[in-house]
Write a protein that holds these residues in place. Sequence first.
Motif, PDB file in Angstrom:
ATOM      1  N   GLN A   1       0.522  -1.333  -0.251  1.00  0.00           N
ATOM      2  CA  GLN A   1      -0.379   0.083  -0.042  1.00  0.00           C
ATOM      3  C   GLN A   1       0.527   1.437   0.074  1.00  0.00           C
ATOM      4  N   HIS A   2       1.587   0.688   0.705  1.00  0.00           N
ATOM      5  CA  HIS A   2       2.662   2.642   0.909  1.00  0.00           C
ATOM      6  C   HIS A   2       4.011   2.671   0.730  1.00  0.00           C
ATOM      7  N   GLU A   3       4.934   1.655   0.355  1.00  0.00           N
ATOM      8  CA  GLU A   3       6.151   1.665   0.173  1.00  0.00           C
ATOM      9  C   GLU A   3       6.311   1.806  -1.442  1.00  0.00           C
ATOM     10  N   ARG A   4       7.493   2.853  -1.552  1.00  0.00           N
ATOM     11  CA  ARG A   4       7.726   3.943  -2.529  1.00  0.00           C
ATOM     12  C   ARG A   4       8.341   2.527  -3.400  1.00  0.00           C
ATOM     13  N   LEU A   5       8.225   2.934  -4.972  1.00  0.00           N
ATOM     14  CA  LEU A   5       9.106   1.641  -5.690  1.00  0.00           C
ATOM     15  C   LEU A   5      10.259   1.263  -5.777  1.00  0.00           C
ATOM     16  N   THR A   6      11.028   2.792  -5.017  1.00  0.00           N
ATOM     17  CA  THR A   6      12.731   2.130  -5.444  1.00  0.00           C
ATOM     18  C   THR A   6      13.058   1.351  -4.117  1.00  0.00           C
ATOM     19  N   PRO A   7      12.956   1.691  -2.583  1.00  0.00           N
ATOM     20  CA  PRO A   7      13.215   0.726  -1.903  1.00  0.00           C
ATOM     21  C   PRO A   7      12.411  -0.246  -1.771  1.00  0.00           C
ATOM     22  N   LEU A   8      11.015  -1.098  -2.289  1.00  0.00           N
ATOM     23  CA  LEU A   8      10.607  -2.137  -2.361  1.00  0.00           C
ATOM     24  C   LEU A   8      11.769  -3.173  -3.482  1.00  0.00           C
ATOM     25  N   GLY A   9      12.418  -1.969  -4.579  1.00  0.00           N
ATOM     26  CA  GLY A   9      13.670  -3.350  -5.657  1.00  0.00           C
ATOM     27  C   GLY A   9      14.146  -3.375  -4.636  1.00  0.00           C
ATOM     28  N   ALA A  10      15.129  -2.391  -3.664  1.00  0.00           N
ATOM     29  CA  ALA A  10      16.150  -2.419  -2.775  1.00  0.00           C
ATOM     30  C   ALA A  10      15.860  -3.945  -2.313  1.00  0.00           C
ATOM     31  N   MET A  11      14.896  -4.399  -1.358  1.00  0.00           N
ATOM     32  CA  MET A  11      14.154  -5.127  -0.314  1.00  0.00           C
ATOM     33  C   MET A  11      14.779  -6.242  -1.475  1.00  0.00           C
ATOM     34  N   ALA A  12      13.719  -6.389  -2.025  1.00  0.00           N
ATOM     35  CA  ALA A  12      13.862  -7.664  -3.266  1.00  0.00           C
ATOM     36  C   ALA A  12      15.040  -7.839  -4.203  1.00  0.00           C
ATOM     37  N   ASP A  13      15.245  -6.887  -4.151  1.00  0.00           N
ATOM     38  CA  ASP A  13      17.211  -7.572  -4.961  1.00  0.00           C
ATOM     39  C   ASP A  13      17.919  -8.314  -3.434  1.00  0.00           C
ATOM     40  N   LEU A  14      17.843  -7.256  -2.430  1.00  0.00           N
ATOM     41  CA  LEU A  14      18.380  -8.375  -1.205  1.00  0.00           C
ATOM     42  C   LEU A  14      17.960  -9.549  -1.597  1.00  0.00           C
ATOM     43  N   VAL A  15      16.865  -9.714  -0.845  1.00  0.00           N
ATOM     44  CA  VAL A  15      16.621 -11.496  -1.290  1.00  0.00           C
ATOM     45  C   VAL A  15      17.016 -11.978  -2.067  1.00  0.00           C
ATOM     46  N   ARG A  16      17.186 -11.469  -3.183  1.00  0.00           N
ATOM     47  CA  ARG A  16      17.145 -12.257  -4.534  1.00  0.00           C
ATOM     48  C   ARG A  16      18.665 -12.424  -4.371  1.00  0.00           C
ATOM     49  N   ARG A  17      19.682 -11.196  -3.919  1.00  0.00           N
ATOM     50  CA  ARG A  17      20.926 -11.750  -3.906  1.00  0.00           C
ATOM     51  C   ARG A  17      21.244 -12.590  -2.596  1.00  0.00           C
ATOM     52  N   ASP A  18      20.699 -12.805  -1.802  1.00  0.00           N
ATOM     53  CA  ASP A  18      20.882 -13.762  -0.408  1.00  0.00           C
ATOM     54  C   ASP A  18      20.297 -14.829  -1.541  1.00  0.00           C
ATOM     55  N   LYS A  19      19.511 -15.596  -2.204  1.00  0.00           N
ATOM     56  CA  LYS A  19      19.233 -16.898  -2.581  1.00  0.00           C
ATOM     57  C   LYS A  19      20.158 -17.042  -3.689  1.00  0.00           C
ATOM     58  N   HIS A  20      20.544 -15.631  -4.992  1.00  0.00           N
ATOM     59  CA  HIS A  20      21.392 -16.283  -6.165  1.00  0.00           C
ATOM     60  C   HIS A  20      22.572 -15.167  -5.992  1.00  0.00           C
ATOM     61  N   PRO A  21      23.590 -15.466  -5.030  1.00  0.00           N
ATOM     62  CA  PRO A  21      24.660 -15.085  -5.477  1.00  0.00           C
ATOM     63  C   PRO A  21      25.528 -15.518  -6.688  1.00  0.00           C
ATOM     64  N   ASP A  22      25.490 -15.781  -7.242  1.00  0.00           N
ATOM     65  CA  ASP A  22      26.344 -16.113  -8.354  1.00  0.00           C
ATOM     66  C   ASP A  22      26.074 -14.882  -9.363  1.00  0.00           C
ATOM     67  N   GLY A  23      24.821 -14.295  -9.086  1.00  0.00           N
ATOM     68  CA  GLY A  23      24.413 -13.602 -10.344  1.00  0.00           C
ATOM     69  C   GLY A  23      23.354 -14.156 -11.776  1.00  0.00           C
ATOM     70  N   VAL A  24      23.450 -15.729 -11.625  1.00  0.00           N
ATOM     71  CA  VAL A  24      22.805 -15.430 -12.503  1.00  0.00           C
ATOM     72  C   VAL A  24      21.704 -15.551 -12.605  1.00  0.00           C
ATOM     73  N   VAL A  25      21.192 -15.993 -13.942  1.00  0.00           N
ATOM     74  CA  VAL A  25      19.256 -15.871 -14.722  1.00  0.00           C
ATOM     75  C   VAL A  25      19.755 -16.368 -15.387  1.00  0.00           C
ATOM     76  N   THR A  26      17.867 -17.659 -15.015  1.00  0.00           N
ATOM     77  CA  THR A  26      17.925 -18.575 -15.302  1.00  0.00           C
ATOM     78  C   THR A  26      16.292 -18.667 -16.733  1.00  0.00           C
ATOM     79  N   TYR A  27      17.128 -19.868 -17.491  1.00  0.00           N
ATOM     80  CA  TYR A  27      15.672 -19.611 -18.456  1.00  0.00           C
ATOM     81  C   TYR A  27      15.380 -21.008 -18.791  1.00  0.00           C
TER      82      TYR A  27
END
Length: 361
Positions: free
Chosen positions: A29-55
Amino acid sequence: MHRRELDAIAEQVARRERISAKQGLLLLQHERLTPLGAMADLVRRDKHPDGVVTYIVDRNVNYTNVCNAFCSFCAFYRPPHHEEGYVQPIEVLEQKIRETYELGGKQILLQGGHNPELKIEYYEQLFQRLKRSFPDLWLHALSPPEIVHIRNASRLTLSETIHRLREAGLDSVPGGGAEILVDRVRRQLARNKCSADEWLEVMEQVHALGLRSTATMMFGHVETLAERIEHLQRLRGLQDRSGGFTAFICWTYQSKHTELGGEEVTSAEYLRTLAVSRIFLDNFDNLQASWVTQGPKMGAASLAFGVNDMGSTMIEENVVSAAGTVHSMNEPQIVTAIRDAGFTPRRRDMTYAQRTDPVSA
Ligand code: SF4
């Protein structure tokens, strides 16, 4: 107004602590887009620290468009006895699989309408024949509402239905037909489709048999923000119990040519919901982009909002395109998009095991 609570949530996410439904709603409801992206990216980096994006190289194949569920958001189906209704001959399905193999893919995502003429024997014969013709084919097939439909049409129990489908060759189950797992919403959109509890029950039984599945969310129609969070909470709860979901994929409702009609939500709304999903679903390893609905540029942008997978090369797609959205990316384009965003592209299979480097790099 909510700054202090939002900052506390950000600190919690930084400490790798699970957030509550109330906190998820506050973010949405209330968080701005940029901090939301930063938080989500932190979670992503924790789970995938190798910088690989799959398909994955695969193809969406629809065996029938005949359906008696009559979902108001769907432009793909034709009612029984309609002149444009079809059941694909098996030779056509085999040809599509052959073409997929030629492009290096070994998986098809096989889905269709709730065709009242097709009982369990149809699916058993189809799966067995495809596995005979292509022994290493991975059948990522059906969805919980289709499985419930097959159970009803064949007068079986759910357990018998899933067992027989697995015996015939089912390898994993796509998370389609979830829309929003709240019955108030489902009654408005898809009153002839399985309930939220039934959707989750199918997945729980699928996981108990050792099959993996994905989970999805289609949003931006009649649901409230609280109902989006309720959907995520139900998925997180099942994942805590079973651990059987490989990935989460969300996309926005596509309105053209549908009975429901109305406006589509913005790209910013897509990114916000994606980021909150990444933060909230702390027990999901993978988050997939939906460039098929959002377009290639938003697909690439979503890599900064928690996504670690670009999904499928989608050699064929018929459902979203029926609702007026036509985006395509071949393997070299996906590889380039991933590289341009600063990541390393890798092919994967349905279990998210990484395969060789991209063939068309
Ligand atoms: S979304 Fe699926 S179940 Fe609903 S009408 Fe379309 S094909 Fe049928």
